[in-house]
Design an enzyme around this catalytic site. Structure first.
Site, PDB file in Angstrom:
ATOM      1  N   GLY A 203       0.817  -1.216   0.000  1.00 41.22           N
ATOM      2  CA  GLY A 203       0.000   0.000   0.000  1.00 41.22           C
ATOM      3  C   GLY A 203       0.851   1.267   0.000  1.00 41.22           C
ATOM      4  O   GLY A 203       1.972   1.295   0.491  1.00 41.22           O
TER       5      GLY A 203
ATOM      6  N   ARG B 140      -2.796   7.962   3.530  1.00 40.93           N
ATOM      7  CA  ARG B 140      -3.030   8.867   4.655  1.00 40.93           C
ATOM      8  C   ARG B 140      -1.736   9.374   5.287  1.00 40.93           C
ATOM      9  O   ARG B 140      -1.735  10.303   6.080  1.00 40.93           O
ATOM     10  CB  ARG B 140      -3.909   8.158   5.710  1.00 40.93           C
ATOM     11  CG  ARG B 140      -5.331   7.954   5.250  1.00 40.93           C
ATOM     12  CD  ARG B 140      -6.068   6.889   6.075  1.00 40.93           C
ATOM     13  NE  ARG B 140      -5.763   5.530   5.620  1.00 40.93           N
ATOM     14  CZ  ARG B 140      -6.298   4.430   6.144  1.00 40.93           C
ATOM     15  NH1 ARG B 140      -7.137   4.509   7.163  1.00 40.93           N
ATOM     16  NH2 ARG B 140      -5.989   3.237   5.667  1.00 40.93           N
TER      17      ARG B 140
ATOM     18  N   LYS C 280       4.721   3.535   2.953  1.00 42.74           N
ATOM     19  CA  LYS C 280       4.438   3.519   4.393  1.00 42.74           C
ATOM     20  C   LYS C 280       5.346   2.541   5.152  1.00 42.74           C
ATOM     21  O   LYS C 280       5.825   2.849   6.246  1.00 42.74           O
ATOM     22  CB  LYS C 280       2.964   3.160   4.621  1.00 42.74           C
ATOM     23  CG  LYS C 280       2.587   3.163   6.084  1.00 42.74           C
ATOM     24  CD  LYS C 280       1.095   3.241   6.297  1.00 42.74           C
ATOM     25  CE  LYS C 280       0.411   1.920   6.089  1.00 42.74           C
ATOM     26  NZ  LYS C 280      -1.003   1.979   6.520  1.00 42.74           N
TER      27      LYS C 280
ATOM     28  N   GLN D 166       2.753  -6.677  -6.232  1.00 45.19           N
ATOM     29  CA  GLN D 166       1.336  -6.422  -6.500  1.00 45.19           C
ATOM     30  C   GLN D 166       1.313  -5.102  -7.275  1.00 45.19           C
ATOM     31  O   GLN D 166       1.459  -4.037  -6.694  1.00 45.19           O
ATOM     32  CB  GLN D 166       0.560  -6.298  -5.181  1.00 45.19           C
ATOM     33  CG  GLN D 166      -0.933  -6.130  -5.373  1.00 45.19           C
ATOM     34  CD  GLN D 166      -1.629  -5.653  -4.105  1.00 45.19           C
ATOM     35  OE1 GLN D 166      -1.000  -5.115  -3.188  1.00 45.19           O
ATOM     36  NE2 GLN D 166      -2.938  -5.820  -4.053  1.00 45.19           N
TER      37      GLN D 166
ATOM     38  N   GLY E 298      -6.467  -3.869  -3.019  1.00 46.56           N
ATOM     39  CA  GLY E 298      -7.006  -4.217  -1.700  1.00 46.56           C
ATOM     40  C   GLY E 298      -6.243  -5.367  -1.069  1.00 46.56           C
ATOM     41  O   GLY E 298      -5.460  -6.054  -1.739  1.00 46.56           O
TER      42      GLY E 298
ATOM     43  N   ASN F 152      49.496  12.905  27.546  1.00 47.07           N
ATOM     44  CA  ASN F 152      48.736  14.108  27.858  1.00 47.07           C
ATOM     45  C   ASN F 152      48.666  14.980  26.612  1.00 47.07           C
ATOM     46  O   ASN F 152      49.696  15.407  26.086  1.00 47.07           O
ATOM     47  CB  ASN F 152      49.401  14.867  29.001  1.00 47.07           C
ATOM     48  CG  ASN F 152      48.506  15.999  29.461  1.00 47.07           C
ATOM     49  OD1 ASN F 152      47.555  15.790  30.198  1.00 47.07           O
ATOM     50  ND2 ASN F 152      48.793  17.202  28.982  1.00 47.07           N
TER      51      ASN F 152
ATOM     52  N   TYR G 235      44.976  16.372   7.169  1.00 47.56           N
ATOM     53  CA  TYR G 235      44.438  16.430   5.804  1.00 47.56           C
ATOM     54  C   TYR G 235      45.188  17.490   5.016  1.00 47.56           C
ATOM     55  O   TYR G 235      45.304  18.636   5.463  1.00 47.56           O
ATOM     56  CB  TYR G 235      42.949  16.777   5.905  1.00 47.56           C
ATOM     57  CG  TYR G 235      42.198  16.796   4.604  1.00 47.56           C
ATOM     58  CD1 TYR G 235      42.229  15.702   3.741  1.00 47.56           C
ATOM     59  CD2 TYR G 235      41.433  17.906   4.232  1.00 47.56           C
ATOM     60  CE1 TYR G 235      41.523  15.710   2.559  1.00 47.56           C
ATOM     61  CE2 TYR G 235      40.718  17.921   3.049  1.00 47.56           C
ATOM     62  CZ  TYR G 235      40.764  16.819   2.211  1.00 47.56           C
ATOM     63  OH  TYR G 235      40.059  16.831   1.036  1.00 47.56           O
TER      64      TYR G 235
ATOM     65  N   ARG H  32      58.899  26.667  17.294  1.00 45.25           N
ATOM     66  CA  ARG H  32      58.190  27.944  17.291  1.00 45.25           C
ATOM     67  C   ARG H  32      59.240  29.042  17.318  1.00 45.25           C
ATOM     68  O   ARG H  32      60.407  28.801  17.659  1.00 45.25           O
ATOM     69  CB  ARG H  32      57.263  28.049  18.502  1.00 45.25           C
ATOM     70  CG  ARG H  32      58.031  28.022  19.803  1.00 45.25           C
ATOM     71  CD  ARG H  32      57.130  28.169  21.024  1.00 45.25           C
ATOM     72  NE  ARG H  32      57.962  28.268  22.202  1.00 45.25           N
ATOM     73  CZ  ARG H  32      57.726  27.630  23.337  1.00 45.25           C
ATOM     74  NH1 ARG H  32      56.692  26.823  23.460  1.00 45.25           N
ATOM     75  NH2 ARG H  32      58.525  27.791  24.357  1.00 45.25           N
TER      76      ARG H  32
HETATM   77  C1  UD1 Z   1      -7.053  -3.466   7.594  1.00 49.49           C
HETATM   78  C2  UD1 Z   1      -8.220  -4.448   7.763  1.00 49.49           C
HETATM   79  C3  UD1 Z   1      -9.018  -4.059   9.007  1.00 49.49           C
HETATM   80  C4  UD1 Z   1      -8.126  -4.053  10.213  1.00 49.49           C
HETATM   81  C5  UD1 Z   1      -6.920  -3.157   9.998  1.00 49.49           C
HETATM   82  C6  UD1 Z   1      -5.986  -3.336  11.176  1.00 49.49           C
HETATM   83  C7  UD1 Z   1      -8.839  -5.087   5.490  1.00 49.49           C
HETATM   84  C8  UD1 Z   1      -9.792  -4.896   4.376  1.00 49.49           C
HETATM   85  N1  UD1 Z   1      -9.056  -4.386   6.594  1.00 49.49           N
HETATM   86  O1  UD1 Z   1      -7.616  -2.175   7.344  1.00 49.49           O
HETATM   87  O2  UD1 Z   1     -10.073  -4.957   9.193  1.00 49.49           O
HETATM   88  O3  UD1 Z   1      -8.830  -3.640  11.368  1.00 49.49           O
HETATM   89  O4  UD1 Z   1      -6.240  -3.482   8.778  1.00 49.49           O
HETATM   90  O5  UD1 Z   1      -4.676  -2.995  10.956  1.00 49.49           O
HETATM   91  O6  UD1 Z   1      -7.921  -5.881   5.369  1.00 49.49           O
HETATM   92  N2  UD1 Z   1      -1.984  -3.518   1.346  1.00 49.49           N
HETATM   93  C9  UD1 Z   1      -1.431  -4.151   0.252  1.00 49.49           C
HETATM   94  N3  UD1 Z   1      -2.102  -4.089  -0.932  1.00 49.49           N
HETATM   95  C10 UD1 Z   1      -3.278  -3.449  -1.082  1.00 49.49           C
HETATM   96  C11 UD1 Z   1      -3.838  -2.811   0.049  1.00 49.49           C
HETATM   97  C12 UD1 Z   1      -3.173  -2.870   1.258  1.00 49.49           C
HETATM   98  O7  UD1 Z   1      -0.357  -4.735   0.352  1.00 49.49           O
HETATM   99  O8  UD1 Z   1      -3.816  -3.472  -2.194  1.00 49.49           O
HETATM  100  C13 UD1 Z   1      -1.269  -3.572   2.645  1.00 49.49           C
HETATM  101  C14 UD1 Z   1      -0.932  -2.201   3.188  1.00 49.49           C
HETATM  102  O9  UD1 Z   1       0.346  -1.765   2.754  1.00 49.49           O
HETATM  103  C15 UD1 Z   1      -0.988  -2.402   4.703  1.00 49.49           C
HETATM  104  C16 UD1 Z   1      -1.920  -3.586   4.882  1.00 49.49           C
HETATM  105  O10 UD1 Z   1      -2.087  -4.180   3.611  1.00 49.49           O
HETATM  106  O11 UD1 Z   1       0.272  -2.750   5.239  1.00 49.49           O
HETATM  107  C17 UD1 Z   1      -3.282  -3.141   5.407  1.00 49.49           C
HETATM  108  O12 UD1 Z   1      -3.836  -2.189   4.527  1.00 49.49           O
HETATM  109  P1  UD1 Z   1      -4.546  -0.885   5.058  1.00 49.49           P
HETATM  110  O13 UD1 Z   1      -4.975  -0.091   3.903  1.00 49.49           O
HETATM  111  O14 UD1 Z   1      -3.715  -0.220   6.082  1.00 49.49           O
HETATM  112  O15 UD1 Z   1      -5.843  -1.545   5.736  1.00 49.49           O
HETATM  113  P2  UD1 Z   1      -6.781  -0.886   6.826  1.00 49.49           P
HETATM  114  O16 UD1 Z   1      -7.736   0.017   6.152  1.00 49.49           O
HETATM  115  O17 UD1 Z   1      -5.970  -0.349   7.924  1.00 49.49           O
HETATM  116 CA    CA Z   2      -3.815  -0.082   8.325  1.00 50.29          CA
END
Ligand code: UD1
Ligand code: CA
Length: 453
Positions: free
Chosen positions: A13, A17, A24, A74, A79, A372, A382, A435
């Site tokens: 991801g 945010r 991240k 990915q 998601g 000392n 240098y 000196r």
């Molecule tokens: C996710 C969970 C949520 C949980 C929360 C706790 C899902 C749908 N929701 O939400 O239930 O309470 O974590 O931490 O899983 N990532 C990928 N590829 C993607 C999307 C995300 O690798 O396509 C990775 C992100 O980099 C991250 C992790 O998956 O490290 C979680 O993704 P994030 O978007 O933070 O999920 P949350 O909305 O926090």
């Molecule tokens: Ca998260």
């Protein structure tokens, strides 16, 4: 532990945010990238090499991971469910996946072990009761106390929003049925994403998924920089508590920063505004701080360091240093060395009981024992192109404000007169005076006065 578990870390991801160019997973907390904390927890839990799903900024993440993880790309972040499905394309041996979100830097290895031990034959997931469940997926339990379903925050109705049990983001699931469930997941939800939690809910509808609760202080995810700062201070508190339980006095935990990798011996006292970073190690009975930064540095026992910065430096037992000392990479001292204010060193080895008490720059030198070094001594190491080496023998005495032009050798028990600029070897037990000889001009002031009148 069931056979054939493969850890999968989700880190593709962008972390929208975070509002950052940096992926991240690479934002730093307590001295290392977020994902480094997750990898350590997996390793400490005794798990095999993880498979990491990378995407946004994936080259950087891959570079950081090096040989610690295998990587699967990915390309489009559709998601968490899509991320796990992508991982499964690259994994065909494992019977179980242990899926962990890459943004859980506080999660401990003991919780991963509990997940493994307490999951049933159909697997399980970690949950926690938290005071503020906003932003997390909520856990609906079934009548048997197992998982009913997970509802994402944005998809919650009012009743669900009030549930305080949340999905942590760590799951142990059997691979074969997981593949089938993932194939069934759509993206009809508030975010239009392929949710991994929907596959988990689907599995739960077919068999019992164990719900394993962990302490709320482990679950803090990092979605934005406020959460980054909160997780940082929680990690810091954890590190400082680790030291205190091991016999270290910490005068002010709130202003003491210790990386997870740092070791400190018993009865050492850490004063406020102390930063212990990287692979630093401190012995027993030391006084460190106030205002000290140690980076990859090692202190023996009974050392005292205040108001100073030490990088890749080693101090022998009983050595004192500061205030206002800057020791740069390659500084190494013997025992009971005394390094005082406004001293800078780089690439210098110093023998036992040598003193460098005031205002000196020493670079690229081997200095013996009981030497000392007078105030204001500069090693001129240098020449504008290259660094040169200086050697000073045991018990030598370098007078104040001397310049030692490298390469040069000062013999054992030799003296260098104050104010000398030395560019030739000084033999053992000799005095070097380099000196201008002083001359006094008698009556000079009176003659000048009469000229002015
Ligand atoms: C996710 C969970 C949520 C949980 C929360 C706790 C899902 C749908 N929701 O939400 O239930 O309470 O974590 O931490 O899983 N990532 C990928 N590829 C993607 C999307 C995300 O690798 O396509 C990775 C992100 O980099 C991250 C992790 O998956 O490290 C979680 O993704 P994030 O978007 O933070 O999920 P949350 O909305 O926090
Ligand atoms: Ca998260």
């Amino acid at each position: 532990m069931p056979e054939g578990i493969r850890p999968v870390v989700l880190a593709a991801g962008k972390g929208t945010r975070m509002r950052s160019e940096l992926p991240k997973a690479l934002h730093r907390l307590a001295g290392r990238p977020m994902i480094g904390h997750v990898l350590s927890a997996l390793t400490d839990a005794g798990l095999p090499k993880p498979l990491c799903v990378v995407g946004y900024g994936g080259e950087l993440v891959e570079e950081y991971l090096g040989s610690r993880a295998d990587v699967v790309w990915q390309e489009e972040q559709l998601g968490t469910g899509h991320a796990v499905a992508t991982a499964l394309k690259a994994e065909n041996k494992a019977q179980w996946l242990l899926v962990v979100n890459g943004d859980l830097p506080l999660l401990q290895s003991t919780s991963l072990q509990a997940l493994i031990e307490r999951s049933g034959p159909q697997g399980g997931l970690l949950t926690a009761e938290v005071a503020d469940p906003g932003g997390y997926g909520r856990i609906e339990r079934n009548r048997e106390g197992g998982l009913g379903r997970i509802v994402e925050d944005k998809d919650c109705d009012e009743r669900q929003r009030a549930i305080s049990e949340i999905n942590v983001g760590a799951y142990l699931l059997p691979v074969a049925p997981l593949r089938d469930s993932l194939a069934r997941v759509g993206k009809e939800n508030a975010q239009g994403e392929i949710y991994f939690v929907d596959a988990v809910t689907d599995l739960a509808s077919q068999g019992h998924l164990a719900v394993v609760s962990v302490a709320p202080d482990e679950v803090a995810q990092v979605n934005d920089r406020r959460e980054l700062a909160r997780a940082e201070s929680a990690l810091r508190r954890r590190q400082v508590e680790r030291l205190m339980l091991a016999g270290v006095t910490v005068l002010d935990p709130a202003t003491t920063y210790v990386d997870a990798t740092v070791q400190v011996g018993r009865d050492t006292v850490l004063h406020p505004f102390t930063f212990l970073e990287g692979e630093s190690r401190i012995g027993e009975g030391c006084e460190v701080g106030p205002q000290v930064r140690l980076l990859d540095s090692v202190l023996g026992d009974a050392c005292q360091v205040s108001f100073s910065v030490l990088e890749e430096t080693e101090l022998g037992d009983g050595t004192s240093c500061g205030p206002f000392t800057h020791l740069r990479p390659g500084t190494k001292t013997g025992r009971q060395v005394s390094i005082g204010n406004f001293v800078e060193m780089k690439g210098v080895e110093i023998g036992d009981q040598t003193k460098v008490r005031h205002h000196s720059y020493l670079g690229n030198a081997s200095i013996g024992r009981r030497v000392n070094i007078g105030a204001g001594t500069v090693i001129v190491n240098y020449d504008g192109h290259r660094k040169h080496h200086t050697r000073i023998g045991d018990s030598a005495f370098i007078g104040c404000n001397a310049n030692l032009i490298a390469p040069v050798e000062i013999g054992r028990e030799a003296y260098v007169a104050a104010g000398s600029t030395v560019n030739q070897a000084v033999p053992d037990e000799a005095l070097a005076v380099a000196r201008e000889r002083q001359r006094n001009i008698e009556g000079w002031v009176a003659r000048r006065r009469s000229r002015e009148e």
